[in-house]
Design a protein around this motif. Structure first.
Motif, short mmCIF file in Angstrom:
data_model
loop_
_atom_site.label_atom_id
_atom_site.label_comp_id
_atom_site.label_asym_id
_atom_site.label_seq_id
_atom_site.Cartn_x
_atom_site.Cartn_y
_atom_site.Cartn_z
N ILE A 183 -35.18 -40.17 -4.54
CA ILE A 183 -34.78 -39.31 -4.11
C ILE A 183 -33.41 -38.10 -3.80
N PHE A 184 -32.27 -39.29 -4.74
CA PHE A 184 -30.94 -38.62 -4.99
C PHE A 184 -30.79 -38.02 -6.56
N ASP A 185 -32.25 -37.56 -7.95
CA ASP A 185 -32.38 -37.81 -8.61
C ASP A 185 -32.77 -35.60 -7.61
N GLU A 186 -34.00 -35.66 -6.57
CA GLU A 186 -34.10 -34.51 -6.43
C GLU A 186 -33.57 -33.77 -5.59
N LEU A 187 -32.32 -34.62 -4.48
CA LEU A 187 -31.44 -33.95 -4.18
C LEU A 187 -30.59 -33.28 -5.22
N PHE A 188 -29.72 -33.74 -6.13
CA PHE A 188 -29.03 -33.28 -6.84
C PHE A 188 -29.63 -32.51 -8.22
N MET A 234 -22.86 -44.90 -7.23
CA MET A 234 -22.94 -46.34 -7.96
C MET A 234 -24.18 -46.17 -8.49
N LEU A 235 -25.76 -45.44 -8.66
CA LEU A 235 -26.90 -44.87 -9.03
C LEU A 235 -26.61 -44.20 -9.92
N ASN A 236 -25.79 -43.20 -9.50
CA ASN A 236 -25.28 -42.27 -11.31
C ASN A 236 -24.16 -42.51 -10.80
N GLU A 237 -23.34 -42.39 -11.83
CA GLU A 237 -21.45 -41.53 -11.62
C GLU A 237 -21.76 -40.09 -11.20
N ASP A 238 -22.42 -39.14 -11.93
CA ASP A 238 -22.45 -37.62 -11.43
C ASP A 238 -22.82 -37.03 -9.89
N TRP A 239 -23.46 -38.41 -9.34
CA TRP A 239 -24.24 -37.85 -8.07
C TRP A 239 -22.76 -37.65 -7.09
N ASP A 285 -19.65 -34.22 -3.15
CA ASP A 285 -18.09 -33.08 -3.11
C ASP A 285 -18.01 -32.26 -4.31
N SER A 286 -18.30 -32.86 -5.24
CA SER A 286 -17.43 -33.00 -6.65
C SER A 286 -19.02 -31.95 -7.11
N LYS A 287 -19.93 -31.93 -6.85
CA LYS A 287 -21.13 -30.87 -6.81
C LYS A 287 -21.23 -29.82 -5.54
#
Length: 232
Positions: A220-225, A1-6, A9-11
């Motif tokens: 936070i998710f920006d850093e995780l990915f 929902m925040l970013n479709e690239d996040w 599994d796919s990463k």
């Protein structure tokens, strides 16, 4: 929902539950032995008790000390009282470090009963049985007071820049939307998921750490990915 690239599994990003902040260093050493980059997501209490397990750089020690001093001043200003829960007390008294302090304090008490005096070191050991309550007051004021939370921002930003993401509001349950406040953990989690339907719903439960910034969970998710091959 925040970013479709996040998408974990796919990463090819794995999430590893470590069952307590005391295990962060152990898991980090294991995965890094295989050349795998590691990042951490921790609850707010990790900033106070158990901070050493996060593996934070020494350069942030002064930043942390300043944040704690400001928060302690806010605790005093607002008259916040530490109120440890029954579970927190139970966890504390069963810890190895507390048992060691308790046995030392018991011996000092017996010595005091015989000699009628106690030295500064003995008082320090007795005080150590209760100073952990300071962390409860710190966490409480950060929960309840916007000013106290802002004192944490430089430390939170510094930690996140090195892959240590700490939830400023407490635990993940503290981000759940209205309607998911009660019940056992699994039920609350499933209810929270059912109530979060849009990106706006997430933004609403994760306010920015400061004006003009993205919501906290986005940061936070920006850093995780940031590194797709990392294991967390």
């Amino acid at each position: 929902m925040l970013n479709e690239d996040w998408c974990f599994d796919s990463k090819s990003i794995s999430l590893v539950r470590v069952s307590g902040k005391g295990n962060f260093a152990k898991f980090r050493r294991f995965f890094e032995a295989f050349g795998l980059p590691v990042k951490i997501v921790a609850d707010l209490d990790a900033l106070f008790e158990g901070y050493q397990h996060l593996g934070a750089p020494k350069e942030l020690n002064d930043v942390r000390a300043k944040a704690i001093a400001s928060i302690d001043a806010r605790v005093k200003e607002l008259g916040v009282i530490a109120e440890p829960s029954a579970r927190k007390i139970k966890d504390k008294i069963h810890s190895a470090s507390f048992k060691e302090k308790y046995n030392k304090a018991k011996n000092i008490l017996r010595d005091f009963q015989q000699k009628g005096k106690i030295d500064a070191e003995g008082i320090k050991i007795f005080d150590g049985l209760f100073t952990w309550e300071d962390d409860i007051a710190r966490i409480k004021v950060c929960h309840e007071d916007e000013t106290a939370r802002k004192y944490l921002v430089p430390l939170l930003d510094g930690l996140r820049s090195v892959g240590i993401c700490v939830l400023s509001r407490g635990a993940i349950e503290d981000y759940y939307p209205v309607g998911a406040e009660h019940g056992q953990k699994p039920q609350r989690a499933l209810l929270a998921i059912s109530l979060i339907k849009t990106r706006e719903d997430i933004v609403a439960i994760s306010k920015p750490l400061d004006e003009g910034r993205n919501c906290e969970l986005t940061e936070i998710f920006d850093e995780l990915f940031r590194h797709r091959e990392a294991i967390y």
